[in-house]
Design an enzyme around this catalytic site. Structure first.
Site: not given
Ligand SMILES: Cc1cc2nc3c(=O)[nH]c(=O)nc-3n(C[C@H](O)[C@H](O)[C@H](O)COP(=O)(O)OP(=O)(O)OC[C@H]3O[C@@H](n4cnc5c(N)ncnc54)[C@H](O)[C@@H]3O)c2cc1C
Ligand code: SF4
Ligand code: FES
Lengths: 670, 255
Positions: A285, A336-338
């Site tokens: 990330e 964020p990731r989602d």
């Protein structure tokens, strides 16, 4: 059966201390007469096994690899969070607690998360005392980096190998206890069932993966620490052997399974290159700090890229669509990731993917190299530096920050990411869902505990970076050793648990029957054939974006596939030998059931939250138009499923979530 | 996937060590695989072979693997006479087929050493490594929740980085397999060095090095004669300097 989360009374900041002050303890002399089985020796199981042995219990630990050091925790790259506030940037237990609950999109249990934040600082102290070589600054103090979705620097790291170093720390603590005879380590052993006696977990049935022998092991309590179930998708960033078997087996024996549909799809992974692909590799990330994500603006350019008639560097700046920066100006590439994953999928589904399969977007470092280069040129007082000079200076900085990741990418893809942008695509990475546990980390079966990624507890519907390592070690070093003691204090008079009882007979017979079936079934298709098919259904219909129609058909297709598997699967070799195909068969059989429950859970949860995105639940207008819409009125609960003979017949139990210390809010990254 | 380039496919002959179990006598067996893409990893090529064998009703080749990204240390093949194959700085699972050419014959054997007996085919038993670690590869500190603050002992960045470099060993055993003496000095030296470089490791330093070396000898690993093959084949770049440091530690411990 009503769910009781057993959260202690009192203000959130006092709960854990008060709890510890009031639990029952086992005196040291009695601990010698108590056995505990720990299945799985990753960060969670390894730290638990070592600590329980230090306390004086007799521990039997199990892992399917040939050493505890090889558990999949070893692969974690980025870091581990802890509320140390060493950077003096305003971090605190409360802030870590708040970030975790918010990051999880308000679907986790406040009391558990608070406790996690509370013990996080102890983890770092413990690991340093064990000799974990965390990164340090020039003053000799511990260094921190920042991770997505938060405003402080609280992530401790050891180069890009934090998981490895933490696991080796837990492994060393285990080795000390193995040498003292307090841990008996069973490597290359796979747990195939749990044994219950009078409603209590009293042992397991395991297969020796070298000889094929089926073994009985008994204990006064059983701890499951077997990791996540991301491999239900076939392709994921998990290890090849990562599996749900232990978790699924205990589910079938009465442990409720919570929120199976909460899965994290990580945005920055190396895309698939062909049908032979066996796993996907994560690119940390941290790259999103400097990389800009884009696809072409024009569909013709995308077509040319897909047919390899054009190179990304041929596309001028004005024809590029930096879609995260466009859609989320406030957070840009650091959403964020989602959110990042769904946005990439949206572009690729619309035809703008940049590789032959159309399933890749660019992660471009050219701007970062230029920016760093110019700064360096200034620092070095260079007048009118040439383009090449700027590139060289900038490249050196990027290399220092991400060199090992760039090298890993180049080894796999055979392209130089300094010269041409990286290609990335989302991949299954982590499972927030898992076995339901109460505040004590006990499942709905007495004496049966579940820790680490295998349980559902702290991450709600989405996990923040660097929080899984924290949870695993918190569970194993600092939480379970207390809570299990409270339970075991009632076992001091029980005596050794015999294994020559009808309960063990029955469990062993069931296991043997199933293994016999696999070996004797003269089917047509290999285990992988079924696993790949299951993965495709899961990815297409229960993946990043889900709708009722797709989920209903996924459930039916998985059931059909499972029936075919039980007729036509083909497993070579013998029972009484090392037989990797036989191991895989058992794991895939369990994934074929879990997959259906997963889809059922996703169908029930008609809201979008965290990693679970329902197309039916999006904001229809205003600033958030098209974004995920959570529904707190109807779905602010943990979905805990009780097994009833078939995945589709599972019964839903709700644990309502109460938010007393944090206000429920819609997440916005615009 | 490379832009502007046609995919290359290969047909290969594999010579693979087959051995039913630890007691059986092994032998090399020839196999053919076709249409192998240059983008496959070496283990994906092995998957193709195994799928082929399963479909024919034959026993697939057993090999160790798990993470398939070069960190768990499970994979352990000796390919064309080199531990982890022809590429440098990679494990078997990170090796890619683009290192080979159409028509090649590839020889695949297990990591060989007296202290690594074969379990089946390409799978070996590395529990000797476990026992060496159990002999002293730790710092004796209990989990208590009141250990002193992590920043109470500053450690120079240089020492911390060096300790980290040693700690990167993945315990694969390629160093042993590459050494003509089957010496485990690089593996043991890496662990001894990690602790020797940190203040926390000092208290038990003498006992640690003595006990680990004694266990290493007991397991039947050979002596180090400074050929340096281990360092070349080590996928994690563990340096020979660690062996020198271990020898110094051993000297100190025996004074
Ligand atoms: C590539 C990658 C990078 C990551 N990076 C980070 C990061 O930077 N920060 C972060 O916080 N998190 C990260 N994560 C997540 C984190 O690593 C995991 O969630 C965590 O390590 C899981 O630990 P665990 O102890 O629960 O399980 P694992 O480490 O998966 O251990 C499972 C154990 O169970 C055993 N086992 C499994 N099934 C059986 C069975 N049936 N019988 C016997 N034994 C069994 C295995 O042998 C193993 O010992 C990352 C994950 C991946 C995949
Ligand atoms: S020193 Fe290198 S080759 Fe030897 S076990 Fe460690 S990583 Fe493998
Ligand atoms: S499979 Fe883990 S290092 Fe190769």
């Amino acid at each position: 059966m009503a769910l009781n989360s057993k959260i202690p009374e009192g203000p959130i900041k006092d709960k854990w201390t008060d709890y510890k002050n009031h639990i029952n303890l086992v005196n040291p002399a009695n601990k010698r007469h108590i056995d505990v089985i720990v299945v799985g020796t990753g960060l969670a199981g390894g730290s638990a096994a070592a600590t329980l042995a230090e306390l004086g219990y007799n521990v039997k630990a199990f892992a399917y690899q040939d050493s505890p050091r090889r558990a999949h925790s070893i692969a974690a790259q980025g870091g581990i969070n802890a509320a140390k506030n060493y950077m003096g940037d305003g971090d605190s237990t409360y802030r870590l607690f708040y970030d975790t609950v918010k990051g999880g999109d308000y679907r986790s249990r406040e009391a558990n998360v608070y406790r996690l934040a509370e013990v996080s600082a102890n983890i770092i102290d413990q690991c340093v005392a064990q000799g974990v070589p965390f990164a340090r600054d020039y003053g000799g103090l511990l260094d921190n980096r920042s991770f997505g979705g938060v405003l402080v620097s609280r992530t401790f790291y050891a180069k890009g190998q934090t998981g490895q170093q933490l696991l080796l720390g837990a492994y060393s603590a285990m080795n000390r206890q193995i040498a003292r005879g307090k841990i008996e380590m069973f490597n290359r052993h796979e747990m195939l069932d749990v044994v219950k006696v009078n409603g209590k977990a009293r042992g397991i049935i395991a297969r020796n993966l070298i000889t094929g022998e089926i073994e009985r092991h008994s204990a006064h309590a059983v701890v499951i620490a077997t990791g996540g179930y991301g491999n239900v998708y076939y392709l994921s960033t998990n290890a090849m052997g990562s599996n749900a078997t232990a978790a699924w087996k205990i589910h079938k024996k009465g442990a409720f399974f919570a929120n199976p549909c909460f899965t994290q799809i990580h945005p920055t992974c190396i895309p698939r290159s062909g049908d032979y692909q066996s796993k996907l590799t994560l690119m940390s990330e941290s790259l999103r700090n400097d990389g800009r994500i884009w696809v072409p603006k024009h569909i013709e350019d995308a077509k040319s890229l897909q047919q390899r008639k054009m190179k990304p560097t041929d596309i001028p700046e004005e024809n590029r669509d930096y879609f995260l920066e466009r859609r989320y100006p406030a957070f840009g590439n650091l959403v964020p990731r989602d959110v990042a994953s769904r946005a990439a999928k949206e572009r690729c589904d619309a035809g703008f993917g940049v590789n032959a399969t159309g399933e890749a977007v660019y992660l471009d470092f050219a701007a970062a190299i230029e920016r760093y280069g110019k700064t360096q040129a200034k620092i070095q007082n260079l007048e009118n530096p040439s383009k090449e000079k700027i590139y060289d200076l900038g490249r050196a900085i990027v290399e220092e920050k991400y060199g090992n990741l760039f090298q890993m990418y180049e080894k796999i893809v055979d392209e130089d990411p300094y010269k041409t942008p990286m290609m990335i695509y989302p991949a299954t990475h982590y499972t927030m869902g898992g076995i339901w546990v109460d505040y004590n980390l006990m499942t709905t079966v007495n004496g049966l505990y579940c820790i680490g990624e295998a349980n559902f507890s702290e991450h709600g519907a989405n996990r923040l970076g660097a929080s899984a390592l924290m949870q695993g070690l918190a569970d194993g070093y600092f939480v379970l050793p207390y809570t299990i003691g409270d339970y075991l204090s009632n076992e001091i008079r029980t005596g050794k648990i015999p294994t020559n009882t009808p309960e063990f007979d029955e469990a062993e017979n069931d296991v043997k029957e199933r293994l016999n079936f696999f070996i004797n079934n003269k089917g047509e298709h290999s285990v992988d054939y079924y696993h790949k098919k299951l993965g495709k259904i899961m990815w297409d219909k229960v993946g990043m974006s889900r709708n009722a129609q797709g989920l209903i058909s996924a459930m039916a297709e998985i059931k059909e596939l499972r029936e075919d598997f039980w007729k036509n699967v083909k497993v070579p070799g013998k029972l009484d030998e090392m037989n990797p195909e036989l191991e895989k068969a058992g794991r895939v059989a369990d994934f074929l059931e879990l997959g259906e429950l997963f889809a059922k859970d996703a169908l029930m949860r008609n809201e979008s939250c965290g990693g679970h995105f329902r197309e039916e639940s999006v904001e229809l207008d205003g600033e958030q138009k098209g974004e995920a819409k959570r529904n707190d009125k109807e779905y602010a609960f943990v979905a805990a499923w009780e097994y009833k003979g078939e995945p589709s017949a599972a019964v839903l139990h709700k644990e309502e979530l109460e938010f007393k210390d944090i206000e429920l809010k819609q997440r916005s990254y615009k | 996937m490379t832009n502007n380039q046609q995919l290359k496919y290969m047909n290969l002959t594999l010579k693979i060590w087959r051995q039913e179990d630890s007691k059986a006598k092994g032998r090399m067996v020839d196999y053919k695989v076709t249409e192998i893409s240059e983008h496959m990893s070496f283990l994906e090529m092995m998957d193709v072979l195994n799928e082929q064998l399963v479909n024919k009703g034959e026993d697939p080749v057993a090999f160790d693997h798990d993470c398939r990204e070069g960190i768990c240390g499970m994979c352990s093949m000796y390919i064309n006479g080199e531990a982890h194959g022809p590429d440098r700085g990679v494990t078997t699972c990170q090796l890619h087929m683009r290192m080979f050419k159409d028509g090649d014959t590839i020889t695949i054997e297990p990591f060989r050493a007296t202290a690594f007996p074969v379990i089946k085919d390409l799978v070996v038993d590395r529990s000797s490594f476990e026992r060496i670690q159990q002999a002293g590869g730790y710092i004796s500190v209990n989990t208590s929740g009141n250990t002193q603050d992590a920043n109470s002992i500053p450690i120079s960045k240089h020492a911390a980085d060096e300790a980290m470099d040693a700690a990167m060993c993945i315990g694969c055993g390629a160093c042993v397999a590459s050494c003509k003496n089957s010496s485990a000095m690089l593996f043991v030296g890496a662990k001894v060095s990690q602790y020797a470089l940190l203040p926390q490791g000092q208290v038990e330093a003498a006992d640690r090095v003595r006990n680990m070396v004694a266990q290493m000898d007991l397991e039947g690993f050979g002596n180090c004669t400074n050929t340096g093959a281990c360092e070349i084949e080590c996928p994690k770049g563990i340096s020979l300097e660690n062996i020198a440091r271990m020898n110094r530690e051993l000297m100190k411990a025996s004074i």
